[in-house]
Design a protein around this motif. Structure first.
Motif, PDB file in Angstrom:
ATOM      1  N   LYS A 118      -9.387   3.485  -2.721  1.00  0.00           N
ATOM      2  CA  LYS A 118      -9.629   2.609  -1.726  1.00  0.00           C
ATOM      3  C   LYS A 118     -11.202   3.033  -1.109  1.00  0.00           C
ATOM      4  CE  LYS A 118      -7.631   1.160   2.752  1.00  0.00           C
ATOM      5  NZ  LYS A 118      -6.331   1.271   3.856  1.00  0.00           N
ATOM      6  N   THR A 137      -7.659  -3.312  -0.780  1.00  0.00           N
ATOM      7  CA  THR A 137      -6.483  -2.548  -0.052  1.00  0.00           C
ATOM      8  C   THR A 137      -6.628  -2.743   1.304  1.00  0.00           C
ATOM      9  OG1 THR A 137      -6.371  -0.907  -1.837  1.00  0.00           O
ATOM     10  CG2 THR A 137      -5.048  -0.589   0.090  1.00  0.00           C
ATOM     11  N   GLY A 159       1.101   1.044  -5.709  1.00  0.00           N
ATOM     12  CA  GLY A 159       0.314   2.011  -4.664  1.00  0.00           C
ATOM     13  C   GLY A 159       1.025   3.258  -4.360  1.00  0.00           C
ATOM     14  N   GLU A 174       0.882  -1.113  -0.073  1.00  0.00           N
ATOM     15  CA  GLU A 174       0.054   0.226  -0.038  1.00  0.00           C
ATOM     16  C   GLU A 174       0.834   1.120   0.044  1.00  0.00           C
ATOM     17  OE1 GLU A 174      -3.523   1.453   2.508  1.00  0.00           O
ATOM     18  OE2 GLU A 174      -2.728   0.121   3.436  1.00  0.00           O
TER      19      GLU A 174
END
Length: 710
Positions: A114, A173, A87, A45
Motif C-alpha cells: 500500500k 488499496t 490481502g 484488505e
C-alpha cells in the motif's frame, strides 16, 4: 468482436486473528466466483489476518500465520485457473507493509504494498505499516514454506501491474481511492483496464454515497473497470464494516452487493466487455496526449487470459447492464448496521444473550428496537436457509433441540434478550408501563423491580457515618446534594444490571451469562450528561454514536416498518432521567438539565469534531446559522456553556462503553476522538475573545464587522 470477461469481487466477514475461519471464507469466496464463471477474484484488505488486528501487526506471529494461510491457498484446488487478489501483512527487508498478493495458477505474480495509508479518524495504519514509494519495484525473497510450494525464490515487490494475454490489471488499496492523486489515474493513463480496490471501510451514517461517487468519478474520468471489495461485519472492535462490494465501469455501476448482511461470504460478479473500456477511452484526444507522456509501470507478464473463448456459444454470454446505485435511508442504516454488528458480537463472544435496563425512555427503547431488528434479520436468514445463522441461533436459543430453527422474532428474542425496569420512588407509572408494553411487543424476558430499599440503605449508611442527611434540590438541598442523590440511583442500576446479567439465564436453567447493553446517545456523551459508572457503563452500546435526532427518526421508521404502535408513546414522551422526585409543579427534563437542546448538541458535535472548530471558530460559524433569531451575545453564551460542560465532563469519555461507531462526531476517547480529558474549563483566553467579538457585533449591528476589525 468483443472481449467478454467475468470478474468477481466480494465482502467477507473476517475476524481479526481468526486465521482458520478467515481461510475458509476466502476459499469459499473463490469457489463461488469460479462457479459463476469468473477468472479474476478480488478480496478485502488484509483479509488473511483480518483488518482489525491493531497492535498485533507489531507481532511476528501475525506475519508467520498469514504466510501459513497463503500457503494453504496456493496448495488448494481453488487457486488453479484463476487470478486471485489476496490481502495480507508482509515484512519486506524487516519493514512491515500492508500488501496485496496477486496469485495465478498456484504461483505468486507480485506483491503490491500500500502506498497511501489511512491514518485519521478510526485508522492508525502508520502505527503498524510503512508506505511504499510509487512505481518502485524490488525483489522479495519468499519464505521457505512458500518456495517449496511455488518453486519460486523471489517475486516482484512494489508498485507494479499485471499484464495478461488480453488486458492489464492494477491494484489500489482502500485509502488510495480517497487521495487527491489516486494511483488509478496514472495506471489508467498507462493502459491498465481493470482496477482492483481492496478495502477495510467501516460504516458511518450517510457515508456510502462518498464511496460510490469516488468510484463513479474515477472510472468516468479515466475509463476502466473498478472492482471494489470490502470487509464485512464486526472484526473485533466497535467498527462495523458494511461490505457493499461493487463493480463499476466507465462511470456506471454494473453490480452492487448488499451493505448489511448476515452472510459471512458474499460474492458479486459481472460480465463486461473490454472493448467498451477501449471505446470509452478513445473518445478523448486529450487523454491520448496525456497517456503518451505518462511514465510507464513495470509490468509482470502472465500467460493467462480472462476472456471467454470466442465460439459460437458467445451469443449466450450477455454483458451486464449499468444500474442505478442503491442507498439505504439513515433510518434503515440504524435498523440494520448496529443489528448486524450486535449479531456478530453475540455469536462470537460465546455468551447467552443481551441484558438491557429498560427505562421507558426513547434511548433504551431505541436500543431494544435494534435488538428486535437483529432478531428479525436472524429469522429472515434462517428462513432463507443460511446455515451459519441457523447454527449460531441453535446454539444460543435451541437448548437441547438439535433441530431448532428460529421462525418468530419475538420467540427468538425471548430466548436471548432480557430486559428489566429498575424503578425507584422517583419513577413514574407511565415509564414503567411503557417499558413493560415494549418488552411484550419485542418478546424480551422482562422483569420489573423497585430498588428503593437499596437506595435507602446507601442513604442511611452515609448519614450514619457523617451525621449528615443530603436532600434533593426540590426539598431544599444544594446542587451538590441533589446530584449525589441522583448518581446513587444511576450507579446502583449498573450494579444490578451486571448481577441480573450473570444470573438471569441461571434462573431459567440456561448456561452462560449475558452481555449488558448501554443506551446513552452520542449527544449526551458529548455533553457529559451521564453518570460515570452508571447504567451507561456496559459491555457494548449500540446507540452510543447516534444522535437523538436520528434515533427519533429511527423509532418513527421502526413503528411503521416493524408494526410496533407502542413506539408512538416513546416519541411523544419528554426525555427525562427520573432521578429526582416528581411533584405537581416539577418533572425532571433532560434538555432543561443540560441547558441545551439535542439539536444544538448535534451542531456543536459536528462543528467541534468534523469541522475541527475551537470555541472561537464555532462561535463564528453559529453566528451565520443562528444570527437571524439570536443576538451575538446569546450565541456566545451558548457556545461557552457547551465548551464548559464538555470540558468538565471529558474525563467520562475515558470509561465510556465501547459504542457502535455510526457518527463522525463520536467522542470515543483514545479510539476516535484524541483530545485531552483534563481541560482548563474556564477557556479564559478563548472565551474573552468570543465576548469581545460578540460585543463588537452588537455595537456595530454588523456581524462581519468584528472579523474585519480583528
Amino acid at each position: 468482436m468483443g472481449h467478454l470477461i467475468t470478474v468477481a469481487t466480494c465482502s467477507l466477514n473476517q475476524w481479526a486473528l481468526d486465521f482458520g475461519g478467515n481461510l475458509e471464507r476466502i476459499l469459499e469466496s473463490i469457489r463461488i466466483a469460479k462457479a459463476k464463471g469468473a477468472k479474476l477474484r478480488v478480496g478485502p484488505e488484509l483479509e488473511i489476518s483480518g483488518y482489525g488486528c491493531y497492535d498485533h501487526y507489531l507481532e511476528s506471529d501475525t506475519y508467520l500465520h498469514s504466510w501459513e494461510v497463503l500457503a494453504e491457498i496456493l496448495k488448494s484446488e481453488e487457486a488453479k485457473d484463476m487470478i486471485l487478489d489476496i490481502g495480507m501483512p508482509i515484512m519486506h527487508k524487516t519493514v512491515k507493509y500492508n500488501c496485496r498478493v496477486i496469485l495465478c495458477n498456484g504461483k505468486i505474480v507480485l506483491i503490491r504494498p500500500k502506498i497511501f495509508l489511512a491514518n485519521d479518524g478510526n485508522y492508525r495504519e502508520l502505527r503498524f505499516f510503512t508506505p511504499w514509494l510509487p512505481k518502485k519495484v524490488e525483489k522479495h525473497y519468499l519464505p521457505r514454506m512458500i518456495q517449496t510450494i511455488t518453486g519460486q525464490f523471489t517475486v516482484p515487490f512494489g508498485d507494479t501491474v499485471v499484464s495478461t494475454l488480453d488486458t492489464c490489471i492494477g491494484c489500489e488499496t482502500c485509502e488510495e481511492l480517497f487521495t487527491p492523486q489516486s494511483p488509478h489515474i496514472s495506471m489508467g493513463l498507462d493502459g491498465v483496464e481493470i482496477f482492483t480496490n481492496s478495502s477495510g471501510s467501516h460504516h458511518e451514517l450517510r457515508k456510502l454515497d462518498t464511496r460510490i461517487d469516488l468510484m463513479k468519478a474515477a472510472t468516468a474520468k479515466v475509463g476502466g473497470i473498478y472492482l471494489y471489495a470490502n470487509q464485512q461485519g464486526c472484526d473485533g472492535d466497535r467498527l462495523y464494516y458494511d461490505g457493499c462490494a461493487m463493480i463499476v465501469m466507465n462511470g456506471d455501476i454494473i453490480a452492487q452487493g448488499s451493505q448489511f448482511s448476515l452472510h459471512d461470504v458474499e460474492v458479486v460478479t459481472a460480465t463486461v466487455d473490454l472493448e467498451d473500456v477501449r471505446s470509452f477511452r478513445s473518445r478523448s484526444a486529450s487523454r491520448g496526449v496525456q497517456a503518451s507522456h505518462s511514465e510507464a509501470y513495470e509490468r509482470q507478464d502472465v500467460g493467462f487470459s480472462l476472456s471467454h473463448p470466442h465460439t459460437d456459444a458467445d451469443i449466450g454470454i450477455i454483458p451486464d447492464k449499468p444500474r442505478a446505485p442503491f442507498y439505504h435511508t439513515p433510518e434503515e442504516e440504524i435498523a440494520l448496521g448496529p443489528a448486524c454488528w450486535m449479531w456478530d458480537y453475540l455469536r462470537r463472544s460465546k455468551t447467552a444473550g443481551y441484558f438491557l435496563p429498560l427505562s421507558g425512555g426513547i434511548d433504551s427503547c431505541a436500543t431494544a428496537t435494534i435488538v428486535a431488528s437483529m432478531c428479525r434479520l436472524v429469522v429472515k436468514e434462517a428462513a432463507a436457509g443460511n446455515k451459519q445463522v441457523i447454527e449460531d441461533a441453535r446454539r444460543l436459543a435451541g437448548g437441547e433441540d438439535e433441530n431448532y430453527i428460529p421462525t418468530d422474532p419475538a420467540q427468538f428474542a425471548n430466548q436471548i434478550f432480557y430486559t428489566c425496569y429498575m424503578g425507584t420512588s422517583n419513577s413514574s407509572d407511565e415509564t414503567r408501563q411503557r417499558a413493560k408494553r415494549l418488552a411484550e411487543v419485542i418478546g424480551s424476558y422482562h422483569t420489573d423491580l423497585n430498588m428503593d430499599t437499596v437506595v435507602s440503605s446507601i442513604h442511611g449508611l452515609f448519614s450514619l457515618v457523617t451525621g449528615k442527611t443530603p436532600q434533593y434540590r426540590i426539598h431544599g438541598g444544594s446542587n451538590t446534594e441533589n446530584l449525589a442523590l441522583q448518581n446513587i440511583q444511576a450507579r446502583l442500576r449498573m450494579l444490578l444490571a451486571y448481577l441480573f446479567a450473570q444470573l438471569m439465564p441461571w434462573c431459567r436453567s440456561k448456561e452462560g451469562g449475558l452481555l449488558v447493553l448501554g443506551s446513552a446517545n452520542v449527544d449526551e456523551s458529548l455533553r457529559g450528561y451521564l453518570t460515570k459508572y452508571d447504567c451507561s457503563s456496559a459491555d457494548i452500546n449500540p446507540i452510543g454514536a447516534i444522535s437523538k435526532t436520528d434515533l427519533k427518526r429511527f423509532i418513527a421508521y421502526a413503528r411503521d416498518e416493524f408494526k410496533m404502535e407502542i413506539l408512538d408513546e416513546f416519541l411523544d414522551a419528554t426525555p427525562t432521567a427520573e432521578l429526582e422526585p416528581i411533584t405537581e409543579d416539577y418533572v425532571q427534563s433532560d434538555e432543561v438539565d443540560m441547558g441545551m437542546s439535542y439539536s444544538e448538541l448535534s451542531q456543536y458535535g459536528r462543528l467541534r469534531k468534523v469541522e475541527r472548530c475551537g470555541p472561537f471558530s464555532m462561535f463564528y460559524k453559529l453566528i451565520h446559522e443562528w444570527g437571524q433569531h439570536l443576538r451575538p451575545t446569546e450565541v456566545a453564551a451558548k457556545v461557552k456553556r457547551f465548551f464548559f460542560y464538555y470540558s468538565i465532563n471529558r474525563h467520562k469519555m475515558t470509561t465510556i462503553t465501547p459504542s457502535y461507531h455510526a457518527e463522525g462526531y463520536s467522542p470515543d476517547d483514545n479510539r476516535f476522538d484524541l483530545r485531552p480529558f483534563l481541560y482548563n474549563a474556564s477557556w479564559k483566553w478563548q472565551f474573552s475573545r468570543i465576548d469581545r467579538a460578540a460585543e463588537n457585533m452588537e455595537n456595530s449591528k454588523d456581524p462581519g464587522a468584528a472579523s474585519r476589525s480583528s
